[in-house]
Design an enzyme around this catalytic site. Structure first.
Site, short mmCIF file in Angstrom:
data_model
loop_
_atom_site.label_atom_id
_atom_site.label_comp_id
_atom_site.label_asym_id
_atom_site.label_seq_id
_atom_site.Cartn_x
_atom_site.Cartn_y
_atom_site.Cartn_z
N GLU A 1 4.56 7.18 4.44
CA GLU A 1 5.23 6.01 3.84
C GLU A 1 6.12 5.32 4.86
OE1 GLU A 1 4.22 4.94 0.97
OE2 GLU A 1 2.99 6.73 0.89
N TRP B 1 3.06 -7.20 -2.03
CA TRP B 1 2.48 -8.25 -2.89
C TRP B 1 1.11 -8.68 -2.39
CZ3 TRP B 1 3.18 -9.64 -7.67
CH2 TRP B 1 4.34 -9.20 -8.30
N TRP C 1 0.77 -14.93 -6.63
CA TRP C 1 1.53 -13.75 -6.16
C TRP C 1 2.89 -14.13 -5.59
CZ3 TRP C 1 2.50 -13.88 -0.87
CH2 TRP C 1 1.69 -14.72 -0.10
N TRP D 1 -4.72 -20.65 -9.47
CA TRP D 1 -3.80 -19.83 -10.27
C TRP D 1 -3.49 -20.54 -11.58
CZ3 TRP D 1 -3.87 -15.40 -7.90
CH2 TRP D 1 -3.92 -15.34 -6.51
N ASN E 1 7.43 2.98 -6.76
CA ASN E 1 6.31 2.35 -6.04
C ASN E 1 5.05 2.20 -6.89
OD1 ASN E 1 4.96 1.37 -3.57
ND2 ASN E 1 3.76 3.25 -3.84
N TRP F 1 3.89 3.20 6.81
CA TRP F 1 3.57 1.94 6.11
C TRP F 1 4.67 0.90 6.35
CZ3 TRP F 1 -0.56 -0.25 4.12
CH2 TRP F 1 -1.61 0.53 3.66
#
Ligand code: FAD
Length: 474
Positions: free
Chosen positions: A277, A385, A362, A309, A344, A280
């Site tokens: 993590e 996102w 988004w 959208w 998360n 990441w």
């Protein structure tokens, strides 16, 4: 000589590279500065809670610096441009010879630093440090010297480099010799909305370090089994500290290595899972430097910008308020709204729901998260996102759409998390908690809880069609 340390997103004295370097010369007069830029923060959608968290840490920092004979100066101006001209004058009035700061990697921050270096270049030596990452951006690249677009090979190359690099933590500086403790002026509260922060996140770097230590000692072994269950405190909850630099990633790595010396060999263990993590976090920061468009609301995958959208303000509001009629989504949003933190797994579920069930842009979700999160961080938030929306590098493919009901069943089976946040579902039995209206109907009861705002099966089809049409158009 006078050394000035410019604190930004590194509100700690331990393992702070800029501060450490500024203090190396025992003869130097060392002073520090923090500049609040509320207008800029508004533009960046910084959550009032995060501003409050920063303010409280600034007070702690002022105290620990003063004990070492370093005065923390404080100034408030509007935006980054103003901060540059003010700092130039401050350097002149304090006769600063050298300026020390830790780099920030977002585009506006980088431009500000370039502007400052240029503005003071005649009189001040600037020393900038890579401090908020284990490895600097641009140092982990493919054979063609490019940033990786896919996470797994990035991680492989990253870990190989990490073992060769010096990632020791630096100690806090000693007290300056022959210097009196500076007068501590009260720091004026920021001209920014302030918000209450619950007791979940204690103030101060020592509190953060204690939390890190106990997580690595007592919990990290079970990380893989527990990290996806929001009803359990199975993750470290350190993100608010990492986001504003009360804790450094080196401190995390070194504590992890101390408690779990075989972390790098035992790749199926919880410690390695947690390290993953942290990697990441690095990946997303390296990405925003390689592709600055990510800081400018642009998708990584360009064709996804042609997705049509939905303009659905009521649905967006229902999502924000935790009133979509999907219990796991609503419980998660209420956790966010009330604490500024979200698990998360839930971030992934609510992001998928907004984008792929409600077919809402988004960017709305990214912005709303920033406005609420205590751990708001451009790179991680944008990365999360764009991953969920399938617009990012190495993102979930667009046809992967979470079913919010089965996600709830999988990760909060007994509904413990849901019940903690949705008191209106207190009477609903465990086995019906993910579809409470079905139960209510059978019981001839009316729940004070909204019906689902959208039918998942239909939404799924519409979203697939919208993405496919966009792909064809491009
Ligand atoms: P742990 O599981 O204990 O992980 C340790 C640390 O690793 C975290 O504190 C964090 O710094 C880092 N980390 C963990 N997961 C990720 C990840 N997926 N991406 C990047 N870094 C990670 N994280 C933020 O710090 N700020 C954000 O604004 C943010 N927004 C997100 C938005 C979405 C849509 C998604 C899906 C994820 C987002 N994340 C963000 C990543 C992640 O959800 C949080 O870092 C994590 O939940 C924080 O809890 P923790 O400290 O207990 O994490």
């Amino acid at each position: 000589t006078t050394h000035l340390v410019w604190f930004r997103n590194d509100l700690r004295i331990t393992d702070n590279r800029a501060l450490h370097a500024a203090c190396e010369d025992p003869q130097a007069r060392v002073i520090a500065i923090f500049i609040a830029t509320p207008e800029q923060w508004k533009q960046h959608e910084m959550a009032p809670r995060q501003a409050t968290f920063i303010y409280q840490h600034l007070q702690a920092l002022q105290h620990s610096l003063a004990e070492r004979g370093i005065a923390l100066h404080y100034h408030q101006c509007d935006d980054f441009a103003d901060s540059v001209s003010w700092l130039k004058d401050f350097c002149a009035s304090e006769k600063v010879d050298a300026l020390f700061y830790n780099k920030q990697y977002e585009i506006n921050e980088r431009q500000r630093d370039l502007a400052l270096e240029k503005a003071v270049s005649d009189t001040v030596m600037c020393h900038a440090f890579d401090d908020s990452l284990l490895l600097p951006p641009g140092s982990v690249t493919t054979g063609n010297d490019e940033m990786y677009k896919v996470y797994t090979p990035f991680r492989r190359a990253f870990l190989a480099r990490l073992t060769e690099s010096d990632s020791r933590s630096l100690p806090a500086p000693q007290a300056r010799e022959n210097v009196e403790k500076p007068v501590m002026h009260k720091l004026m509260p920021f001209d920014y909305p302030l918000a209450a922060i619950g007791d979940d996140f204690a103030i101060g770097e020592e509190a953060a370090r204690n939390q890190l230590r106990s997580f690595c000692r007592e919990q990290v072994q079970d990380y893989l089994e527990q990290r996806d269950l929001p009803a359990i405190d199975g993750t470290s909850s350190l993100s608010p500290y990492l986001a504003i630099g009360v804790l450094s990633p080196r401190q995390c790595l070194n504590r992890l290595r101390t408690e779990c010396p075989d972390v790098l060999e035992k790749t199926d263990g919880g410690a390695f899972g947690w390290l993953n993590e942290l990697v990441w976090r690095e990946f997303y920061r390296h990405l925003i430097v390689a592709w600055p468009k990510l800081c400018k609301h642009q998708p990584f995958v360009e064709w996804t910008d042609s997705v049509r959208w939905r303009d659905a303000p009521d649905d967006l509001q229902a999502w924000k308020n935790g009133k979509t009629g999907y219990p796991i989504v609503d419980a998660a949003m209420r956790q966010l709204n009330s604490t500024g933190w979200m698990h998360n797994r839930l971030r992934m579920i609510v992001a998928s729901f907004l984008v792929k069930d409600l077919l809402i842009n988004w960017r709305e979700g990214e912005r709303y998260f920033m406005s609420q999160l205590l751990d708001g961080d451009l790179a991680a938030n944008n990365g999360g996102w764009q991953w969920g929306a399938s617009t990012g590098t190495d993102a979930a493919p667009y046809f992967r759409i979470f079913n919010p009901t089965t996600q709830g069943e999988r990760f909060d089976k007994a509904g413990r998390f849901i019940k903690a946040w949705l008191p209106e579902l207190a009477d609903v039995p465990e086995r019906d908690i993910h579809q409470p209206h079905r139960w209510a109907e059978k019981q001839h009861r009316v729940l004070d809880y909204p019906l689902p705002v959208i039918d998942h099966a239909r939404a799924r089809k519409d979203t697939l069609a919208a993405f496919e049409a966009a792909k064809k158009r491009s």
